[in-house]
Design a protein around this motif. Structure first.
Motif, mmCIF file in Angstrom:
data_model
loop_
_atom_site.group_PDB
_atom_site.id
_atom_site.type_symbol
_atom_site.label_atom_id
_atom_site.label_comp_id
_atom_site.label_asym_id
_atom_site.label_seq_id
_atom_site.Cartn_x
_atom_site.Cartn_y
_atom_site.Cartn_z
ATOM 1 N N ARG A 1 13.406 5.751 -7.120
ATOM 2 C CA ARG A 1 13.712 6.578 -5.835
ATOM 3 C C ARG A 1 12.961 6.041 -4.484
ATOM 4 N NH1 ARG A 1 16.417 11.265 -5.679
ATOM 5 N NH2 ARG A 1 17.355 11.704 -7.999
ATOM 6 N N ILE A 2 12.501 4.878 -4.615
ATOM 7 C CA ILE A 2 11.762 4.124 -3.532
ATOM 8 C C ILE A 2 12.423 2.816 -3.347
ATOM 9 C CG2 ILE A 2 9.528 2.817 -2.840
ATOM 10 C CD1 ILE A 2 8.089 4.409 -5.172
ATOM 11 N N LEU A 3 13.000 2.709 -2.186
ATOM 12 C CA LEU A 3 13.707 1.654 -1.688
ATOM 13 C C LEU A 3 13.202 0.942 -0.483
ATOM 14 C CD1 LEU A 3 15.623 4.360 -2.361
ATOM 15 C CD2 LEU A 3 17.427 2.861 -1.073
ATOM 16 N N LEU A 4 13.299 -0.396 -0.614
ATOM 17 C CA LEU A 4 13.028 -1.423 0.280
ATOM 18 C C LEU A 4 13.772 -1.500 1.574
ATOM 19 C CD1 LEU A 4 11.605 -4.423 -1.936
ATOM 20 C CD2 LEU A 4 10.461 -2.215 -1.436
ATOM 21 N N GLY A 5 13.347 -1.434 2.663
ATOM 22 C CA GLY A 5 13.863 -1.457 3.953
ATOM 23 C C GLY A 5 13.693 -2.608 4.606
ATOM 24 N N GLU B 1 0.786 -1.274 -0.025
ATOM 25 C CA GLU B 1 0.059 -0.194 -0.104
ATOM 26 C C GLU B 1 0.694 1.307 0.056
ATOM 27 O OE1 GLU B 1 -3.536 2.186 2.708
ATOM 28 O OE2 GLU B 1 -2.580 0.296 3.359
ATOM 29 N N ALA B 2 1.778 1.490 0.782
ATOM 30 C CA ALA B 2 2.660 2.442 0.847
ATOM 31 C C ALA B 2 3.506 2.572 -0.434
ATOM 32 C CB ALA B 2 3.625 2.525 2.028
ATOM 33 N N TYR B 3 4.007 1.757 -0.813
ATOM 34 C CA TYR B 3 4.668 1.606 -2.115
ATOM 35 C C TYR B 3 3.889 2.255 -3.325
ATOM 36 C CZ TYR B 3 8.150 0.000 -5.651
ATOM 37 O OH TYR B 3 8.828 -0.071 -6.851
ATOM 38 N N ASP B 4 2.541 1.621 -3.406
ATOM 39 C CA ASP B 4 1.694 2.310 -4.354
ATOM 40 C C ASP B 4 1.432 3.663 -4.343
ATOM 41 O OD1 ASP B 4 1.823 -0.396 -5.573
ATOM 42 O OD2 ASP B 4 -0.224 -0.721 -4.689
ATOM 43 N N ILE B 5 1.344 4.089 -3.057
ATOM 44 C CA ILE B 5 1.089 5.650 -2.753
ATOM 45 C C ILE B 5 2.402 6.383 -3.326
ATOM 46 C CG2 ILE B 5 0.572 7.423 -1.053
ATOM 47 C CD1 ILE B 5 -0.793 5.030 0.472
ATOM 48 N N TRP B 6 3.650 5.824 -2.753
ATOM 49 C CA TRP B 6 4.651 6.695 -3.278
ATOM 50 C C TRP B 6 4.909 6.684 -4.728
ATOM 51 C CZ3 TRP B 6 6.651 10.256 -0.601
ATOM 52 C CH2 TRP B 6 6.728 10.094 0.768
ATOM 53 N N LYS B 7 4.951 5.616 -5.341
ATOM 54 C CA LYS B 7 4.620 5.409 -6.786
ATOM 55 C C LYS B 7 4.119 6.387 -7.765
ATOM 56 C CE LYS B 7 3.431 1.523 -8.932
ATOM 57 N NZ LYS B 7 3.173 0.238 -9.357
ATOM 58 N N SER B 8 2.851 6.961 -6.954
ATOM 59 C CA SER B 8 2.010 7.777 -7.772
ATOM 60 C C SER B 8 2.762 9.333 -7.510
ATOM 61 C CB SER B 8 0.667 7.909 -7.266
ATOM 62 O OG SER B 8 0.790 8.134 -5.858
ATOM 63 N N LEU B 9 3.733 9.392 -6.682
ATOM 64 C CA LEU B 9 4.304 10.806 -6.270
ATOM 65 C C LEU B 9 5.850 10.924 -6.560
ATOM 66 C CD1 LEU B 9 2.818 11.044 -2.509
ATOM 67 C CD2 LEU B 9 1.983 12.143 -4.656
ATOM 68 N N ILE B 10 6.524 9.805 -6.692
ATOM 69 C CA ILE B 10 7.892 9.897 -6.964
ATOM 70 C C ILE B 10 8.336 8.899 -8.009
ATOM 71 C CG2 ILE B 10 8.660 8.551 -4.962
ATOM 72 C CD1 ILE B 10 10.719 10.231 -4.451
ATOM 73 N N ALA B 11 9.506 8.806 -8.671
ATOM 74 C CA ALA B 11 9.919 7.909 -9.512
ATOM 75 C C ALA B 11 10.183 6.738 -8.934
ATOM 76 C CB ALA B 11 11.302 8.669 -10.384
#
Length: 875
Positions: free
Chosen positions: A155-159, A142-152
């Motif tokens: 630039r989303i990393l898994l922690g 869910e968080a990943y998909d939200i970020w995907k709509s805002l940022i390339a």
């Protein structure tokens, strides 16, 4: 953009999103036994996450003063070395208690950073939780998909769990989190290496600035996770780091949060702070200035919030932080006198508008810091002498780590300063030995304080607990929940929560009630009562056989009555001190127990005997006036203040408060009080003393304790009369006895001097030459002072003397060693080493200087052997 504007924009933004803006809680926690300090923005809201309270609003935002120097979050040793760790820092935060969740939290964070603060999107990276098979928690899609709509997406990393799963502690609410990182490196550096590779790698210019925690789980005692009944949001953004980004600098210390402090340190010390150090020496100076600029903030705000430096608990942490700053100034800036206290003026001007406590408490804070500086500088001087002694007693080029630890632990002498001095003198430090001693002490400390807690066993669901203790000391109750706790200190105990308890929990300086839980079949002793996360916890050594039956809760009324007398007397004492000494007097701490009361207050001088008598008379006059208790249980805070109620700095008050009034004394207080001042019966001050610079302490008693005090005084006086054969004027008889004692002492001193003169001639004849040294070792019939005077007298006759005297006074043996200074220097002899070795024969020890030292012991029969062994030191 100035830091004040950055803070305001954050709060204004979330206010526009329907958040209630609340003030920072004190940095020192007084109502949470699990934490010494507020170490995160969410600490003051724990009870809401745990479901033990209801917040004023489902949406809240603030900036919270935080301190991280102990326990799980320990950044102290990094502070000043790098450019982004701090002891005290501000945490900007927004919270949702069962209201919005991931979508809103992420979108608002992005909006604030990129549209309000105008941070370029191409320098930001975000992380989301990758999931954990062991925990049975999936990837945060869910968080990943939200970020995907805002940022390339690149630039989303898994922690992992360490970086992207946040927990309140070993037990309690927790959940995945999504961090926002910023890369403020130069274009050239970015071309060489992607910021992706530097996220969470402790790079000083690729740092986390905001963490959005999505609380949806509860960690149980066995480590398993269960879903919370509601989902919450807990966010925290580092204010100092945000200022670094928005002000276009490469270090938190280059922001206007710190530059005024750094400039003042440079002015006061004559040192120069360089943003980019050109040499190792410049970097040492930079680190020292950063340490001081950071540490003074933590210390000043802690003192302003009511925590004085001391030798234990939270006070020890504050003292340790300040001493680290003093040590850096001493070693690297060559400052040998107090100056750090002067930085409080800068803090007051800089932060007083938003944190008024630093302005109103400025004088007190400055006085306390100045006195602590002066005291520790004396300790450093003493430590240097002790270290010289350790070096003198060491035959190799390596100094024992255990002795270095003793200097550190007993005398507060910093280990890195020890290592530095040793290197300068050509010695090595046994670092492994020091670390072993340190770890052994930490293990002992951990074992003594470690507590394990089972999960709560819920018997009655829902938040049904209430406190009935203002109206009842006995109540019919049901148990709502229980849990077992284990500690090395107390063993196995149980915590019981009651639905309608009459037991007052420890708080506001007042100790917790004791008493019993009584059912048809058994009586359970309540040994203490405390409050944690808005739950009143009753401590017992055993659980009732039937947890679901009805009990009669009975407070120990004898203890409660005595405690209430002392608490009401504390209020009258506060009023009396302000009346007698002045309105500058403010309460700085208290302890209200059944047997006595302790009251700490701000005042610049020792309270005279005359002033103490006036204070005592003032309180007793209020008792004689039989003033009734006027209690208002739910009055708006602001209204209470306007009506003259006193609020204490460092205390956390709600919108509605309880006010206690006796005549003209009116204070905000949640404690237990008498119904009429006449119930106090009498008030007596037992002692007055200093706690810290500008802080005094009074201890006093009331009620039966006063009667017992005077009974004891009368008994003592009668015993004295009896010893003096019942004189008509006891005082005159004692004065006569003192005068006679002084005369006799002078006669004894004269006789001893004459005896020493006779001994001198006799002993000089006993001096023998051993290997070219004039040697004398004898047991003599003098006291320690006489032996010292005699040693110096004989010492004046030669520059080549080695003397050891043994004396026994009142069964206590003492060794005295004198070595001519010329002899000590030429042959490397040391009197301190001599008495330490010989002291073993009399089961004692001691020390001193190279030319003179003494050692006391417990075994007089070992004196002959000690005297016999003295000759070995010159052969």
């Amino acid at each position: 953009m100035k830091s004040q504007d950055i803070r305001k924009q954050f709060l204004d933004f979330f206010e526009s999103k329907g958040h209630l803006i609340v003030p920072s809680a004190p940095i020192v926690l007084k109502d949470d036994p699990t934490l010494m300090f507020n170490n995160s923005g969410m600490a003051q809201f724990k009870e809401f996450f745990l479901g033990n309270g209801t917040p004023k609003s489902k949406r809240i935002a603030d900036t919270q003063k935080c301190l991280r120097v102990s326990g799980k979050h320990n950044d102290l040793e990094e502070v000043g070395i790098d450019t982004y760790h701090h002891t005290m820092f501000e945490m900007l935060g927004n919270w949702s208690f069962g209201d919005y969740f991931k979508k809103e939290a992420i979108h608002w964070a992005w909006e604030l950073l990129t549209e309000v603060y105008k941070i370029p999107k191409d320098i930001l990276y975000v992380t989301v939780f990758e999931g954990s098979k062991e925990e049975n928690v999936p990837f945060d899609q869910e968080a990943y998909d939200i970020w995907k709509s805002l940022i390339a997406e690149d630039r989303i990393l898994l922690g992992n769990r360490k970086d992207n799963f946040w927990e309140m502690g070993d037990q309690g609410p927790c959940g995945p989190c999504s961090e926002i990182h910023v890369d403020i490196r130069s274009a050239e550096e970015k071309a060489k290496q992607s910021g992706r590779e530097l996220v969470n790698q402790d790079h000083p210019q690729v740092v986390e600035i905001w963490n959005n925690v999505f609380m949806e789980f509860n960690r149980k005692a066995d480590g398993s996770l269960e879903k919370l009944p509601a989902q919450h949001v807990d966010t925290g953004m580092g204010f100092e780091r945000l200022c670094m980004v928005l002000q276009g600098v490469q270090s938190n210390y280059d922001t206007d949060v710190f530059t005024p402090l750094i400039s003042k340190v440079a002015q006061l010390t004559g040192a120069t702070y360089t943003k980019i150090a050109g040499s190792e020496e410049e970097e040492k100076i930079n680190i020292a200035i950063r340490v001081i600029s950071d540490h003074v903030r933590a210390v000043a705000f802690a003192i302003a919030d009511g925590q004085l430096p001391s030798n234990g608990g939270a006070g020890y942490v504050i003292r340790r932080i300040l001493r680290r700053a003093i040590r850096y100034a001493f070693t690297f800036l060559n400052k040998k006198e107090p100056f750090i206290y002067e930085l409080v003026e800068i803090l007051s001007a800089q932060m007083g508008d938003f944190f008024p406590e630093i302005r109103t408490q400025k004088e007190l804070v400055m006085n306390v810091i100045r006195e602590e500086e002066a005291s520790f500088l004396r300790t450093l001087e003493q430590g240097l002498h002790l270290l010289d002694q350790v070096i003198a007693d060491t035959s190799s080029d390596t100094i024992d780590g255990g002795k270095a630890f003793e200097l550190y632990d007993t005398f507060g002498f910093p280990i890195d300063l020890t290592a530095l001095i040793l290197r300068e003198k050509g010695y090595l430090l046994d670092e492994a030995g020091f670390e072993a001693a340190m770890q052994a002490q930490k293990a002992r400390s951990r074992a003594a304080s470690e507590i394990s807690k089972d999960d709560w066993k819920i018997l009655i669901p829902g938040n049904v607990e209430t406190f009935e203790g203002y109206d009842h000391v006995t109540n019919e109750v049901k148990i709502t929940r229980v849990r077992k706790i284990e500690s090395k200190k107390d063993g196995t105990l149980y915590q019981i929560v009651l639905d309608h308890t009459p037991f007052y929990p420890e708080g506001g300086g007042q100790v917790g009630d004791k008493g019993t839980l009584v059912s048809a079949n058994e009586v359970i002793d309540i040994i203490d009562t405390k409050k944690e996360n808005n739950l009143i916890l009753h401590f017992t050594k055993q659980l009732p056989e039937n947890l679901e039956t009805t009990f009669i809760a009975k407070v120990n009324t004898s203890l409660r009555t005595s405690t209430s007398r002392n608490h009401s007397a504390t209020h009258l004492l506060h009023q009396a001190l302000r009346s007698v000494l002045g309105t500058h007097v403010e309460q700085k701490g208290s302890l209200v127990a059944p047997d006595y009361l302790r009251f700490d207050f701000s005042h610049f001088a020792k309270v005279t005997d005359e002033e103490l008598q006036k204070v005592e008379d003032f309180v007793n006059a209020r008792i004689q006036e039989q003033l009734p208790l006027v209690e208002r249980r739910s009055i708006p805070f602001q209204q209470a203040i306007e009506e003259g109620a006193m609020a204490l700095f460092g205390e956390k008050y709600g919108d509605n408060v309880r006010a206690i009034k006796f005549g003209d004394s009116m204070e905000l207080c949640g404690g237990i009080h008498v119904m009429n001042t006449a119930d106090i019966w009498s008030f007596k001050i037992i002692s007055e003393s200093a706690v810290a610079a500008g802080i005094r302490r009074i201890e006093a008693i009331t009620g039966d304790a006063v009667k017992n005090h005077f009974d004891k005084q009368e008994k003592t006086l009668n015993e004295i009369k009896e010893l003096l054969k019942n004189p008509q004027d006891t005082l005159k008889a004692v004065l006569s006895l003192q005068e006679e004692n002084i005369r006799l002492k002078k006669q004894v001193e004269q006789l001893l001097k004459e005896k020493a003169k006779g001994l001198k001639a006799e002993l000089i004849n006993l001096v023998e030459e051993v290997d070219g040294v004039q040697f004398l070792a004898q047991e003599i019939d003098l006291d320690a002072t006489g032996a010292k005077d005699l040693a110096y007298e004989i010492g004046n006759t030669s520059s080549n003397l080695f003397i050891v005297f043994g004396t026994v006074t009142d069964g206590k043996p003492m060794l005295t060693c004198y070595i001519s200074k010329e002899l000590a220097a030429s042959k490397g002899m040391n009197a301190g080493s001599v008495v330490r070795e010989l002291g073993k024969y009399i089961q004692g020890g001691g020390g001193g200087q190279a030319f003179f030292a003494t050692a006391g012991g417990k075994k007089p029969e070992g004196m002959n052997e000690a005297i016999a062994k003295a000759k070995e030191f010159i052969k």
